[in-house]
Structure formats: structure tokens, C-alpha cells
Design an enzyme around this catalytic site. Sequence first.
Site, mmCIF file in Angstrom:
data_model
loop_
_atom_site.group_PDB
_atom_site.id
_atom_site.type_symbol
_atom_site.label_atom_id
_atom_site.label_comp_id
_atom_site.label_asym_id
_atom_site.label_seq_id
_atom_site.Cartn_x
_atom_site.Cartn_y
_atom_site.Cartn_z
ATOM 1 N N GLN A 161 21.245 -39.420 35.028
ATOM 2 C CA GLN A 161 21.814 -38.779 37.015
ATOM 3 C C GLN A 161 21.558 -37.704 37.491
ATOM 4 O OE1 GLN A 161 22.227 -42.614 39.250
ATOM 5 N NE2 GLN A 161 23.160 -41.478 41.089
ATOM 6 N N HIS A 165 21.550 -48.762 36.171
ATOM 7 C CA HIS A 165 21.554 -48.094 35.260
ATOM 8 C C HIS A 165 21.583 -50.101 33.769
ATOM 9 C CE1 HIS A 165 22.077 -44.326 35.919
ATOM 10 N NE2 HIS A 165 22.369 -44.710 36.554
ATOM 11 N N CYS A 213 21.409 -50.284 30.771
ATOM 12 C CA CYS A 213 22.037 -49.927 29.882
ATOM 13 C C CYS A 213 23.457 -49.989 29.781
ATOM 14 C CB CYS A 213 22.298 -48.207 29.349
ATOM 15 S SG CYS A 213 22.508 -47.006 31.038
ATOM 16 N N CYS A 255 17.371 -44.310 30.349
ATOM 17 C CA CYS A 255 18.607 -43.434 30.017
ATOM 18 C C CYS A 255 18.326 -43.043 28.409
ATOM 19 C CB CYS A 255 19.401 -44.856 30.291
ATOM 20 S SG CYS A 255 21.158 -43.779 28.645
ATOM 21 N N GLU A 256 18.288 -41.995 28.560
ATOM 22 C CA GLU A 256 18.218 -41.364 27.277
ATOM 23 C C GLU A 256 19.408 -41.307 26.235
ATOM 24 O OE1 GLU A 256 20.960 -36.691 28.014
ATOM 25 O OE2 GLU A 256 19.051 -36.760 27.991
ATOM 26 N N HIS A 257 20.009 -42.043 26.384
ATOM 27 C CA HIS A 257 21.151 -42.510 25.475
ATOM 28 C C HIS A 257 20.703 -43.696 24.909
ATOM 29 C CE1 HIS A 257 23.945 -40.701 27.942
ATOM 30 N NE2 HIS A 257 23.871 -39.393 26.936
ATOM 31 N N HIS A 258 19.850 -44.707 25.822
ATOM 32 C CA HIS A 258 20.025 -46.036 25.102
ATOM 33 C C HIS A 258 18.522 -46.021 25.238
ATOM 34 C CE1 HIS A 258 24.315 -46.536 26.974
ATOM 35 N NE2 HIS A 258 23.974 -47.482 24.791
#
Length: 159
Positions: free
Chosen positions: A116, A144, A146, A75-78
Amino acid sequence: MGSFGESVVKLLQFVGEDPSRSGLRETPARVTRAWQFWCGGYGKDPKDILKVFEDGAEKHNQTITVQDIPIYSHCEHHLAPIFGTCTISYAPNGKIIGLSKLSRLADIFARRLQVQERMTDQIADALFTHLEPKGVGVIIKARHLCMESRGCANRDTRR
């Protein structure tokens, strides 16, 4: 040790660990190698793997599907793992590709920091660009971490 390894040392210290502890001494180098592998999709171009065959495909018009292609991403956020399966279908338009290429295509985009939705679009767009089929379908079923590891999957989000 490069700057990434130094960042891993700082991360270990941040979480309260001692990077000089025997079990952690080689961790910065191992983490560096792991992230190089996990993000290896940035150095790959789909056109390099999507070898198109026209021989024998002229009259073929049935949808081709490969199911349950394993995907491993982050995940690019976490920066937390995303893993699951991908199903890719396409309707040929006079050209076909080797079925293993669909797995390789999914892997190229999975091995990048992702969401995704974008990964699904990137796989479909690459097929449309390089194979020019009549149609494409991509379904990703993924977990996910995250979301799961932080308890978000079980929370009532209306609160």
C-alpha cells in the site's frame, strides 16, 4: 497450456486437488486470464492517460478531490487480494486533468503486485511528474486479505 497454466495445475495438486476433476479442468486457463487482468497495470504508462488541459485552468487554485475510487490489487508478499478505496487530491498549478483520469491512474498502479505504501507514492509521484501541481494528497483505505485471512488482523502482536 503455457507454463503459468502448468504452474496452476501444480498448485491445485499441491493443495490436494485433482486438476482433472470436471470443475477444475478449465481452472488453469481461467486463472491465467484472471492474473493477466489483475496485473494489467504493468503494461500501462501514466503519461498515456494524463492528458493535461491548460484552457480554463489558469486562475483555478482550489484543491480538486476525487473520493472513494475503488482499487483492487494483490499483495506482493502473499499474492493475496488488497481492495478498498483511494482518495486523490491535487492543487492545480495552471493545468488540470479530466477527473476520470484520477481513477484510471489509481487503477494502473493497483493492477500490479503491491504494498500500500508504494502504491500511494506511485500515484502521487505520477501526478507530480505529469501535472506539476502545487501539491498532491493520496489516501488509500484498504483491506489486506494477506493479513485478514490468516488471522493477523485480530492477533495481539506483542506476543
